[in-house]
Write a protein that holds these residues in place. Structure first.
Motif, PDB file in Angstrom:
ATOM      1  N   MET A   1       0.810  -1.178   0.077  1.00  0.00           N
ATOM      2  CA  MET A   1      -0.079  -0.193   0.015  1.00  0.00           C
ATOM      3  C   MET A   1       0.983   1.181   0.038  1.00  0.00           C
ATOM      4  O   MET A   1       1.770   1.454   0.813  1.00  0.00           O
ATOM      5  N   ASP A   2       0.449   2.183  -0.798  1.00  0.00           N
ATOM      6  CA  ASP A   2       1.349   3.412  -1.074  1.00  0.00           C
ATOM      7  C   ASP A   2       0.557   4.439   0.259  1.00  0.00           C
ATOM      8  O   ASP A   2      -0.115   5.061  -0.039  1.00  0.00           O
ATOM      9  N   LEU A   3       1.640   4.605   1.019  1.00  0.00           N
ATOM     10  CA  LEU A   3       1.185   5.615   2.177  1.00  0.00           C
ATOM     11  C   LEU A   3       1.888   6.865   2.071  1.00  0.00           C
ATOM     12  O   LEU A   3       1.764   7.664   2.984  1.00  0.00           O
ATOM     13  N   GLU A   4       2.997   6.947   1.228  1.00  0.00           N
ATOM     14  CA  GLU A   4       3.627   7.934   0.985  1.00  0.00           C
ATOM     15  C   GLU A   4       2.742   9.270   0.657  1.00  0.00           C
ATOM     16  O   GLU A   4       3.323  10.501   1.083  1.00  0.00           O
ATOM     17  N   SER A   5       1.882   9.381   0.036  1.00  0.00           N
ATOM     18  CA  SER A   5       1.103  10.387  -0.602  1.00  0.00           C
ATOM     19  C   SER A   5      -0.046  10.786   0.586  1.00  0.00           C
ATOM     20  O   SER A   5      -0.610  11.791   0.154  1.00  0.00           O
ATOM     21  N   GLN A  45       2.995  -0.435   9.114  1.00  0.00           N
ATOM     22  CA  GLN A  45       3.460   0.370   7.995  1.00  0.00           C
ATOM     23  C   GLN A  45       3.324   1.755   8.203  1.00  0.00           C
ATOM     24  O   GLN A  45       3.982   2.371   7.887  1.00  0.00           O
ATOM     25  N   VAL A  49       6.314   4.687   8.078  1.00  0.00           N
ATOM     26  CA  VAL A  49       6.012   5.933   7.290  1.00  0.00           C
ATOM     27  C   VAL A  49       6.059   7.002   8.177  1.00  0.00           C
ATOM     28  O   VAL A  49       6.789   8.115   7.757  1.00  0.00           O
TER      29      VAL A  49
END
Length: 64
Positions: A1-5, A45, A49
């Motif tokens: 899962m992309d949590l950077e954004s 996660q 982050v």
């Protein structure tokens, strides 16, 4: 899962909500359900982050 954004505020809200849900699931004796493990992994996660962003913004505390 992309949590950077995801914004820091939303990350914080997600982390708090997941913790509250896990507590509720434990009280309801649902802590062994597969979804509980997925929520724990997501919480980990999100924490990673959040810590990485903190370390990046505050290099004097790197790896604290």
């Amino acid at each position: 899962m992309d949590l950077e954004s995801v914004s820091p505020q939303h990350l914080n809200e997600l982390e708090l909500s997941i913790r509250a849900l896990l507590v509720l699931m434990r009280k309801a004796k649902l802590h062994n359900e597969p979804v509980a493990e997925l929520l724990r992994q997501l919480e980990i996660q999100i924490g990673e982050v959040r810590r990485a962003r903190f370390d990046e913004a505050n290099p004097e505390y790197h790896g604290y």
